[in-house]
Design an enzyme around this catalytic site. Structure first.
Site: not given
Ligand code: NAP
Length: 311
Positions: A133, A136-137
């Site tokens: 993701c 997300c990261d």
């Protein structure tokens, strides 16, 4: 057996949020969490984009907190995998372990799983440089060298997002043409910060011994040649599989396998059965959007129970 007002299947952010709302509405929900509770966040390390945590929170810890919060208000959690459902009769039947539970409403929150390459090094480094993701990261790889695997729209989208953060983005695809839509291909191919490596598969990810990603070994599928590229982060974007096998034939599913809902709601093709989170969302797939949908599902279940005077 007395029917439960609400049965929740699945224990990611959508399931727990539905449980918190349903429990606080005195609906005494039963959550069937699965043997491996907590969903995809159990596979992550630091989560920095879930509101309320200034310094971030570890994914598994966040799920533990949500679970405690759901239990505090009276959610009963059963750690079994659901093996079958029968939504053709009321109350609905949900089988897990040796027991069949009955529910006036059911909230489906079984999530989706990212398709993975299947390498041991990928498992070892998941959340330690390997991610599924970018939203997300990606931030963890600011000004670093990033690799994305895949040739579909997801891979192009991840690469474009990461190109705003990383020093360089390399997309590795196993064929010589992309599956992605023309517009996404054009954007990625024209981007000065994105390089494509064609006809190549990830052979291995280094270096589990160091507990971080340092390089990726690529194999050219046409020539067999091996090459090693130094990178700091590897994003796997080769598709997702919604966890809907047990609902086939019970709920209308989209051709992609995701649960079909009335747009803007969590209502499935069966009145009284609701679907929340990644199991019905192939676009956003965020913990916070899943949690939001879990809230909506619980409120819709409550309204449904009121309207059908089942409470
Ligand atoms: P996808 O379209 O199924 O693409 C998966 C890609 O990963 C393919 O290029 C495939 O290669 C590759 N792949 C699969 N298994 C692999 C493996 N083991 N090793 C290496 N590569 C592998 O999946 P997606 O990109 O997640 O998209 C899913 C759906 O959502 C699509 O309908 C897509 O259009 C849609 N979507 C749209 C947008 C957008 O429009 N903004 C964004 C994201 C997703 P091959 O090509 O060789 O099969």
């Amino acid at each position: 057996m007395t029917a439960r007002k609400v049965i929740i299947i699945g224990s990611g952010p959508a399931g727990y949020t539905a449980a918190i709302y349903a429990a606080r509405a005195n609906l005494a929900p039963l959550m069937i969490s699965g043997f491996q509770y907590g969903g995809q966040l159990m596979l992550t390390t630091l989560v920095e984009n879930y509101p309320g945590f200034v310094d971030g929170v570890m994914g598994p810890e966040l799920m533990q907190i949500m679970r405690k919060q759901a239990e505090r208000f009276g959610t009963e959690v059963v750690a079994d995998d659901v093996t079958a459902v029968d939504f053709t009769r009321r109350p609905f039947h949900v089988s897990a372990g040796d027991t069949t539970y009955e529910g006036d409403t059911v909230i489906v929150a079984t999530g989706a799983s990212a398709t993975l390459l299947g390498l041991p090094s990928e498992t070892a480094l998941m959340g330690r440089g390997v991610s599924t993701c970018a939203t997300c990261d990606g931030f963890f790889f600011k000004d670093q060298d990033i690799m994305v695997v895949g040739g579909g729209d997801s891979a192009m989208e991840e690469a474009l997002y990461l190109s705003r953060l990383g020093r360089s983005v390399t997309v590795v695809h196993r064929r010589d043409s992309l599956r992605a839509s023309k517009i996404m291909q054009d954007r990625a191919l024209k981007h000065p910060n994105i390089t494509l490596v064609w006809d190549s598969e990830v052979e291995d990810i280094l270096d589990p011994a160091q507990g971080k990603v340092t390089a990726v070994k690529l194999r050219n599928v046409k020539t067999g040649a091996l090459a090693e590229r130094a990178v700091d982060g590897l994003f796997i974007a080769i598709g997702h599989q919604p966890n809907t096998g047990i609902f086939r034939g019970q709920l209308d599913l989209l051709p992609s396998g995701y649960v079909k809902v009335v747009p803007g709601t969590t209502q499935t093709s069966v009145p009284g059965v609701f679907a929340a989170g990644d199991v019905q969302d192939q676009v956003w797939r965020q913990a916070v959007t899943a949690a939001g949908m879990g809230c909506v599902a619980a409120l819709e279940a409550e309204r449904y129970l009121e309207a059908t005077q089942a409470r």
